[in-house]
Design a protein around this motif. Structure first.
Motif, PDB file in Angstrom:
ATOM      1  N   ALA A  79       0.835  -1.207   0.000  1.00 55.04           N
ATOM      2  CA  ALA A  79       0.000   0.000   0.000  1.00 55.04           C
ATOM      3  C   ALA A  79       0.867   1.253   0.000  1.00 55.04           C
ATOM      4  N   ALA A  80       1.953   1.227   0.768  1.00 58.25           N
ATOM      5  CA  ALA A  80       2.852   2.388   0.818  1.00 58.25           C
ATOM      6  C   ALA A  80       3.467   2.665  -0.548  1.00 58.25           C
ATOM      7  N   ARG A  81       3.734   1.614  -1.308  1.00 57.63           N
ATOM      8  CA  ARG A  81       4.303   1.782  -2.645  1.00 57.63           C
ATOM      9  C   ARG A  81       3.253   2.253  -3.650  1.00 57.63           C
ATOM     10  N   VAL A  82       2.090   1.642  -3.621  1.00 61.32           N
ATOM     11  CA  VAL A  82       1.034   1.984  -4.584  1.00 61.32           C
ATOM     12  C   VAL A  82       0.478   3.385  -4.303  1.00 61.32           C
ATOM     13  N   TYR A  83       0.260   3.682  -3.015  1.00 58.21           N
ATOM     14  CA  TYR A  83      -0.278   4.989  -2.615  1.00 58.21           C
ATOM     15  C   TYR A  83       0.858   5.823  -2.020  1.00 58.21           C
ATOM     16  N   HIS A  84       1.918   6.004  -2.789  1.00 55.92           N
ATOM     17  CA  HIS A  84       3.136   6.646  -2.290  1.00 55.92           C
ATOM     18  C   HIS A  84       2.934   8.100  -1.914  1.00 55.92           C
ATOM     19  N   ASP A  85       1.874   8.737  -2.438  1.00 54.03           N
ATOM     20  CA  ASP A  85       1.616  10.140  -2.147  1.00 54.03           C
ATOM     21  C   ASP A  85       0.533  10.322  -1.091  1.00 54.03           C
ATOM     22  N   ARG A  86       0.198   9.233  -0.399  1.00 52.62           N
ATOM     23  CA  ARG A  86      -0.846   9.286   0.622  1.00 52.62           C
ATOM     24  C   ARG A  86      -0.328   8.665   1.922  1.00 52.62           C
ATOM     25  N   PRO A  87      -0.833   9.113   3.068  1.00 52.76           N
ATOM     26  CA  PRO A  87      -0.385   8.531   4.333  1.00 52.76           C
ATOM     27  C   PRO A  87      -0.965   7.132   4.537  1.00 52.76           C
ATOM     28  N   SER A 116      11.687   2.514   6.290  1.00 48.87           N
ATOM     29  CA  SER A 116      12.235   3.329   5.200  1.00 48.87           C
ATOM     30  C   SER A 116      11.153   4.045   4.394  1.00 48.87           C
ATOM     31  N   PHE A 117       9.882   3.760   4.680  1.00 48.55           N
ATOM     32  CA  PHE A 117       8.786   4.376   3.928  1.00 48.55           C
ATOM     33  C   PHE A 117       8.304   5.616   4.690  1.00 48.55           C
ATOM     34  N   ASP A 118       8.540   6.769   4.092  1.00 47.21           N
ATOM     35  CA  ASP A 118       8.204   8.027   4.759  1.00 47.21           C
ATOM     36  C   ASP A 118       6.710   8.235   4.935  1.00 47.21           C
ATOM     37  N   ASN A 119       5.890   7.536   4.164  1.00 48.82           N
ATOM     38  CA  ASN A 119       4.442   7.740   4.269  1.00 48.82           C
ATOM     39  C   ASN A 119       3.767   6.713   5.172  1.00 48.82           C
ATOM     40  N   VAL A 120       4.537   5.897   5.876  1.00 43.90           N
ATOM     41  CA  VAL A 120       3.972   4.927   6.824  1.00 43.90           C
ATOM     42  C   VAL A 120       4.098   5.483   8.237  1.00 43.90           C
ATOM     43  N   TYR A 121       2.979   5.453   8.979  1.00 44.30           N
ATOM     44  CA  TYR A 121       2.955   5.963  10.339  1.00 44.30           C
ATOM     45  C   TYR A 121       2.341   4.909  11.267  1.00 44.30           C
TER      46      TYR A 121
END
Length: 336
Positions: A79-87, A116-121
């Motif tokens: 999901a982090a890769r596919v939705y790379h511009d979303r949290p 390493s994924f900046d959009n994963v919280y």
């Protein structure tokens, strides 16, 4: 006379300057205090800010485990890769409360595969706080989890509705591998021709459909029947919301103004055939008609493993859609 007036004016001017200086000094202290107050770390403030645009991808971990298996990590990574511009937010029940900025930084290190994924919280899951101001709160306060046959599942059902109600975005189960973006902000997905899925759905925050789902959850609660608060609930509410959609070929349908995705979009392999994910295929399918793949982990009570290099379908999916997770499998044993 003129001289006395000048003296009086000078005194008034000095007094006025002093008064204004005092006011400005007090204002400065006020604004400084307000700035400090606003900068005090708050997990809720950060979470609300991250999900403020209503476009987050939400995952839940209802149990206390802090070492999720490979499929969970793959779901979040894909999901982090596919939705790379979303949290992409992962709520974990076992995560301690975040009381400082350092706690937030350390939380990301709990799962090295995802760090390493900046959009994963990562955020703590607190059900009572999540259910507050929803129809689910009264149910939660009186329910006795130790007496519930499917507590993990029904609490997960409740949390997904409450989180989408409060934040909006897309909810996904942790056994869903993302292939490509779902092109709708609001949507429901068909699990089969007659059942609406609760594993993947997307709605705006405070959407009336989600509120009706929570009302139905409480009104028709039956924790003894698996799926009653999940796919069965969404199917019930959908039937009240619109004329039951029918599909033509593999085209999507709609429930009122809400797009209703064909089963091929998420479930190209139906649940009776879930073992096919762990089998070797003569030719790997492209899944060109699918946005995501649901791997039916609930059915996998034998804990069938993802074995790197086995040439099974799931081996190929991991290698292509969650390569970081796949790389970790090369050096350690993981169970889907």
């Amino acid at each position: 006379m003129l001289k006395s007036l000048k003296v009086s004016a000078f005194i008034l001017l000095v007094f006025a300057v002093g008064f204004l200086s005092r006011i400005n000094h007090e204002d400065s202290k006020f604004f400084l205090f307000r700035k400090i107050s606003f900068n005090v770390f708050s997990s809720d403030n950060i979470l609300n800010n991250i999900l403020s645009e209503g476009n987050g991808i939400i995952f839940l971990e209802i149990t206390d485990r802090m070492d999720p298996p490979a499929l969970v990590l793959c779901s979040i990574e894909s999901a982090a890769r596919v939705y790379h511009d979303r949290p992409v937010v992962f709520f974990m029940n076992g995560l301690p409360d975040l009381k400082s900025e350092d706690d937030q930084i350390q939380a990301r290190k709990i799962l090295p595969v995802l760090s390493s994924f900046d959009n994963v919280y990562l955020f703590p899951l607190r059900m009572e706080k999540l259910y507050a101001d929803t129809p689910l709160f009264s149910w939660y306060k009186k329910i006795k989890p130790e007496l519930e046959k499917f507590w993990i599942h029904v609490s997960s059902d409740g949390c997904r509705f409450a989180s989408i109600w409060k934040y909006g975005g897309i909810y996904m189960d942790t056994d869903v591998i993302s292939l490509r973006p779902i092109p709708h902000k609001n949507f429901l997905a068909a699990e089969s021709l007659t059942v609406c899925s609760s594993s993947v759905f997307g709605l705006d925050d405070h959407h009336n459909f989600t509120w009706k789902c929570m009302e139905d959850f409480v009104k028709n609660y039956n924790g003894a029947v698996w799926g009653h608060q999940g796919p069965s609930l969404l199917t019930r509410v959908m039937k009240e919301w619109c004329v039951v959609p029918t599909f033509h070929n593999t085209d999507d349908a709609s429930c009122g103004s809400i797009p209703y995705l064909h089963p091929q979009r998420i479930y190209p392999i139906a649940y009776p055939s879930w073992r096919r994910y762990f089998q070797v295929w003569p030719k790997i399918p492209t899944f060109n008609d699918s946005y995501s793949l649901h791997l039916w982990n609930y059915m996998n009570n034998r804990n069938m493993r993802v074995v790197p290099g086995s040439n099974t379908l799931v081996d190929h999916l991991f290698k292509q859609h969650c390569p970081t997770t796949y790389a970790s499998l090369l050096t350690q044993e993981s169970v889907v």
